[in-house]
Design a protein around this motif. Structure first.
Motif, PDB file in Angstrom:
ATOM      1  N   VAL A  43       0.838  -1.207   0.000  1.00 22.53           N
ATOM      2  CA  VAL A  43       0.000   0.000   0.000  1.00 22.53           C
ATOM      3  C   VAL A  43       0.868   1.250   0.000  1.00 22.53           C
ATOM      4  N   TRP A  44       1.934   1.250   0.787  1.00 25.45           N
ATOM      5  CA  TRP A  44       2.832   2.415   0.811  1.00 25.45           C
ATOM      6  C   TRP A  44       3.505   2.620  -0.545  1.00 25.45           C
ATOM      7  N   TYR A  45       3.880   1.513  -1.213  1.00 29.68           N
ATOM      8  CA  TYR A  45       4.471   1.639  -2.552  1.00 29.68           C
ATOM      9  C   TYR A  45       3.474   2.256  -3.523  1.00 29.68           C
ATOM     10  N   TYR A  46       2.223   1.784  -3.506  1.00 27.98           N
ATOM     11  CA  TYR A  46       1.211   2.351  -4.396  1.00 27.98           C
ATOM     12  C   TYR A  46       0.997   3.835  -4.103  1.00 27.98           C
ATOM     13  N   LEU A  47       0.970   4.201  -2.828  1.00 29.13           N
ATOM     14  CA  LEU A  47       0.799   5.604  -2.466  1.00 29.13           C
ATOM     15  C   LEU A  47       1.971   6.437  -2.971  1.00 29.13           C
ATOM     16  N   GLY A  48       3.174   5.930  -2.830  1.00 31.77           N
ATOM     17  CA  GLY A  48       4.355   6.649  -3.309  1.00 31.77           C
ATOM     18  C   GLY A  48       4.332   6.849  -4.816  1.00 31.77           C
ATOM     19  N   TYR A  49       4.001   5.790  -5.552  1.00 33.93           N
ATOM     20  CA  TYR A  49       3.923   5.919  -7.018  1.00 33.93           C
ATOM     21  C   TYR A  49       2.827   6.893  -7.430  1.00 33.93           C
ATOM     22  N   PHE A  50       1.692   6.848  -6.734  1.00 31.05           N
ATOM     23  CA  PHE A  50       0.586   7.754  -7.035  1.00 31.05           C
ATOM     24  C   PHE A  50       1.001   9.217  -6.832  1.00 31.05           C
ATOM     25  N   LEU A  51       1.612   9.503  -5.686  1.00 29.80           N
ATOM     26  CA  LEU A  51       2.027  10.882  -5.412  1.00 29.80           C
ATOM     27  C   LEU A  51       3.114  11.338  -6.393  1.00 29.80           C
ATOM     28  N   PHE A  52       4.036  10.455  -6.730  1.00 31.99           N
ATOM     29  CA  PHE A  52       5.066  10.787  -7.715  1.00 31.99           C
ATOM     30  C   PHE A  52       4.423  11.111  -9.058  1.00 31.99           C
ATOM     31  N   GLY A  53       3.460  10.299  -9.466  1.00 34.64           N
ATOM     32  CA  GLY A  53       2.769  10.525 -10.738  1.00 34.64           C
ATOM     33  C   GLY A  53       2.009  11.835 -10.759  1.00 34.64           C
ATOM     34  N   ILE A  54       1.373  12.179  -9.660  1.00 36.44           N
ATOM     35  CA  ILE A  54       0.647  13.453  -9.595  1.00 36.44           C
ATOM     36  C   ILE A  54       1.603  14.628  -9.759  1.00 36.44           C
ATOM     37  N   HIS A  55       2.772  14.540  -9.164  1.00 36.07           N
ATOM     38  CA  HIS A  55       3.743  15.629  -9.298  1.00 36.07           C
ATOM     39  C   HIS A  55       4.245  15.753 -10.738  1.00 36.07           C
ATOM     40  N   ILE A  56       4.480  14.627 -11.382  1.00 31.92           N
ATOM     41  CA  ILE A  56       4.905  14.678 -12.790  1.00 31.92           C
ATOM     42  C   ILE A  56       3.832  15.369 -13.633  1.00 31.92           C
ATOM     43  N   VAL A  57       2.570  14.976 -13.427  1.00 37.54           N
ATOM     44  CA  VAL A  57       1.471  15.603 -14.180  1.00 37.54           C
ATOM     45  C   VAL A  57       1.404  17.100 -13.877  1.00 37.54           C
ATOM     46  N   ALA A  58       1.577  17.465 -12.620  1.00 40.66           N
ATOM     47  CA  ALA A  58       1.518  18.888 -12.257  1.00 40.66           C
ATOM     48  C   ALA A  58       2.655  19.663 -12.929  1.00 40.66           C
ATOM     49  N   PHE A  59       3.855  19.114 -12.944  1.00 44.66           N
ATOM     50  CA  PHE A  59       4.980  19.806 -13.596  1.00 44.66           C
ATOM     51  C   PHE A  59       4.751  19.955 -15.100  1.00 44.66           C
ATOM     52  N   VAL A  60       4.195  18.931 -15.722  1.00 42.22           N
ATOM     53  CA  VAL A  60       3.890  19.016 -17.157  1.00 42.22           C
ATOM     54  C   VAL A  60       2.834  20.091 -17.413  1.00 42.22           C
ATOM     55  N   MET A  61       1.828  20.149 -16.552  1.00 44.38           N
ATOM     56  CA  MET A  61       0.795  21.170 -16.736  1.00 44.38           C
ATOM     57  C   MET A  61       1.357  22.571 -16.515  1.00 44.38           C
ATOM     58  N   ILE A  62       2.211  22.731 -15.510  1.00 41.70           N
ATOM     59  CA  ILE A  62       2.831  24.042 -15.280  1.00 41.70           C
ATOM     60  C   ILE A  62       3.673  24.438 -16.475  1.00 41.70           C
ATOM     61  N   TYR A  63       4.426  23.496 -17.013  1.00 42.36           N
ATOM     62  CA  TYR A  63       5.247  23.770 -18.191  1.00 42.36           C
ATOM     63  C   TYR A  63       4.358  24.178 -19.377  1.00 42.36           C
ATOM     64  N   ALA A  64       3.237  23.453 -19.555  1.00 44.46           N
ATOM     65  CA  ALA A  64       2.353  23.753 -20.682  1.00 44.46           C
ATOM     66  C   ALA A  64       1.720  25.135 -20.529  1.00 44.46           C
ATOM     67  N   VAL A  65       1.340  25.501 -19.330  1.00 44.99           N
ATOM     68  CA  VAL A  65       0.703  26.813 -19.119  1.00 44.99           C
ATOM     69  C   VAL A  65       1.720  27.936 -19.302  1.00 44.99           C
ATOM     70  N   THR A  66       2.925  27.740 -18.801  1.00 45.10           N
ATOM     71  CA  THR A  66       3.919  28.822 -18.904  1.00 45.10           C
ATOM     72  C   THR A  66       4.453  28.984 -20.320  1.00 45.10           C
ATOM     73  N   HIS A  67       4.349  27.967 -21.147  1.00 50.57           N
ATOM     74  CA  HIS A  67       4.862  28.060 -22.516  1.00 50.57           C
ATOM     75  C   HIS A  67       3.760  28.195 -23.557  1.00 50.57           C
ATOM     76  N   ALA A  68       2.535  28.398 -23.114  1.00 51.96           N
ATOM     77  CA  ALA A  68       1.431  28.569 -24.060  1.00 51.96           C
ATOM     78  C   ALA A  68       1.493  29.961 -24.683  1.00 51.96           C
ATOM     79  N   LYS A  69       1.034  30.065 -25.894  1.00 50.48           N
ATOM     80  CA  LYS A  69       1.061  31.356 -26.575  1.00 50.48           C
ATOM     81  C   LYS A  69      -0.285  31.999 -26.556  1.00 50.48           C
TER      82      LYS A  69
END
Length: 69
Positions: A43-69
């Motif tokens: 369960v702790w491994y699944y929680l860790g992977y989930f939180l890691f994945g959410i951060h990756i998605v958040a960084f991609v979204m931040i990158y997309a918003v800051t580089h949008a024209k």
């Protein structure tokens, strides 16, 4: 075998059966605790992977918003 002899052997058989039951209960508890520990770790491994994945998605979204024209 007389009736008195049968009564004398019963407590020993009962004590042996009780000891066997206690040993079986101890083994069952040990196995249950080991399985619980294993499942908790998973369960702790699944929680860790989930939180890691959410951060990756958040960084991609931040990158997309800051580089949008």
């Amino acid at each position: 075998m007389t009736e008195g002899e049968a009564d004398e052997t019963r407590p020993a058989e009962t004590a042996e059966a009780a000891e066997a039951a206690r040993a079986a209960d101890a083994e069952t508890d040990r196995r249950r605790l080991a399985l619980e520990k294993k499942r908790e770790r998973i369960v702790w491994y699944y929680l860790g992977y989930f939180l890691f994945g959410i951060h990756i998605v958040a960084f991609v979204m931040i990158y997309a918003v800051t580089h949008a024209k």
